[in-house]
Structures are given as C-alpha cells and as structure tokens.
Design a protein around this motif. Structure first.
Motif, PDB file in Angstrom:
ATOM      1  N   GLU A 136      -1.920  -1.071   6.443  1.00 11.84           N
ATOM      2  CA  GLU A 136      -3.134  -0.067   6.337  1.00 11.84           C
ATOM      3  C   GLU A 136      -3.252   0.144   4.871  1.00 11.84           C
ATOM      4  O   GLU A 136      -4.660   0.139   4.509  1.00 11.84           O
ATOM      5  N   ILE A 137      -2.474   0.007   3.903  1.00 13.60           N
ATOM      6  CA  ILE A 137      -2.676   0.379   2.676  1.00 13.60           C
ATOM      7  C   ILE A 137      -3.372  -0.789   1.911  1.00 13.60           C
ATOM      8  O   ILE A 137      -4.294  -0.700   1.365  1.00 13.60           O
ATOM      9  N   GLN A 138      -2.962  -2.182   2.361  1.00  5.98           N
ATOM     10  CA  GLN A 138      -3.556  -3.161   2.018  1.00  5.98           C
ATOM     11  C   GLN A 138      -4.899  -3.530   2.402  1.00  5.98           C
ATOM     12  O   GLN A 138      -5.926  -3.665   1.428  1.00  5.98           O
ATOM     13  N   LYS A 139      -5.266  -2.956   3.647  1.00  2.98           N
ATOM     14  CA  LYS A 139      -6.510  -2.912   4.231  1.00  2.98           C
ATOM     15  C   LYS A 139      -7.544  -1.873   3.378  1.00  2.98           C
ATOM     16  O   LYS A 139      -8.492  -2.226   3.047  1.00  2.98           O
ATOM     17  N   LYS A 140      -6.984  -0.800   3.272  1.00  2.64           N
ATOM     18  CA  LYS A 140      -7.958   0.188   2.742  1.00  2.64           C
ATOM     19  C   LYS A 140      -7.761   0.259   0.979  1.00  2.64           C
ATOM     20  O   LYS A 140      -8.651   1.019   0.731  1.00  2.64           O
TER      21      LYS A 140
END
Length: 194
Positions: A166-170
C-alpha cells in the motif's frame, strides 16, 4: 465457576492472560443488547485487550523498514490507527462468532523464560478447530501479546506485506495512514461493516 478456576490454575501465566481476556470478552459479548452498538463493543474490546497487547512493539514490526524512516508523528498516528484496525477486526469477529471455546495446548517454558508461544485451538460447534497461537513476551512482570498466528499465518507478517504494498502504491506512509484512518472511522460508524 470452580471448573474454570481449576482450569486456570493448571495454565501457565501467559496462558492465564489469554484465558482471562477471552473469558471477559465472551461473557460481555453474549449480551445482544450490548453488541448492537459496534462503537461501544470496539471500545470495550480495546479496554480489555490493550493492557495485554504491546502495540509499541507490534507497530514497528508491522511497518518494518518504513518504521525507521517515519517521523515520530507518523509512528504515533500509525500505531493508533493500526490498533483501531485490530480492535475493530477482532470486535466484529467476537460479535459474529460468540459461541466458541478455547483449548490450550501444553506449553513448556523455563522459569526464567521471557518469550513464549501460547498454542491454542478455537473450537466452534460444527466447524473444524482453528489453530490460534499467541507470541508473547514478559514486560515488567506482565505477559503481553506481540503477534497472533491464525492457522500458521502471522498477523504481523501478513500486515507488513499488505502495508508495504500500500505504501508503494500510494507513495507515502502518511497517505496510507490517512486512508486507514478514513476506513476506521467509516467502519466504526457503520457498526463494523467495512
């Protein structure tokens, strides 16, 4: 009640912690009028599990490498929102599956042990037993949970993987915390449906 007391006397101190928490939750959450208000249930579950769970240890384990680069504000916000996520997830499970009991597997631990895995099986009528194991450590004379493994899957490892994605996506931890906070507010307002 005497049978419960006798059983508790035969359990090791870390097992007794799990049993005491489970008993408190199960007794209160059998009250259907109480469980109609999900925010109230979540607050109760928080109050029962918080003294026996170390979110100061869990949050860094869940964030992994991202914990080290997070600001102290992000660390505190993440810890709070992650704790809310765990509490609401378990609150919903306790409300939906209130007819359960726990079988404690034998635990071998040295007198001076500071870490232990409490192995249990959660039993529900008409269902296969579910292995639920608690990783615990001794902190200032009290046993605290820092990971739960359900059917061999670690809560910490599972959440670390999903938050990392999620951190990589956002693109930032802050955006992930904002999204988590929003989901928590919506879930608590909607009586636990997320």
């Amino acid at each position: 009640m005497p049978a419960t007391k006798a059983m508790a006397d035969n359990l090791q101190p870390p097992q007794q912690v799990i049993q005491n928490v489970s008993t408190q939750l199960q007794q209160k959450l059998r009250d259907k009028s109480f469980t109609k208000n999900f925010a109230q249930v979540a607050q109760y579950v928080h109050n029962v599990i918080d003294p026996h769970t170390d979110f100061d240890k869990i949050a860094p384990l869940v964030l992994g490498k991202y914990w080290k680069t997070a600001t102290s504000g992000e660390q505190e916000r993440f810890k709070h929102e992650f704790q809310t996520l765990i509490v609401r997830t378990y609150s919903r499970a306790f409300v939906e599956y209130n007819d359960w009991s726990i079988r404690y597997m034998p635990v071998e631990m040295a007198d001076e042990a500071t870490k232990v895995i409490v192995k249990t099986e959660v039993l529900q009528p008409g269902r296969q037993p579910v292995d639920v194991n608690y990783r615990m450590f001794l902190s200032k004379g009290e046993w605290k949970v820092y990971d739960i493994m359900i059917d061999g899957v670690s809560l910490v490892t599972n959440y670390r993987s999903s938050f990392s994605e999620e951190i990589q996506k956002k693109g930032s931890l802050s955006a992930v915390i904002d999204a988590l906070a929003k989901r928590n507010i919506e879930a608590l307002a909607a009586k636990g449906s997320s």
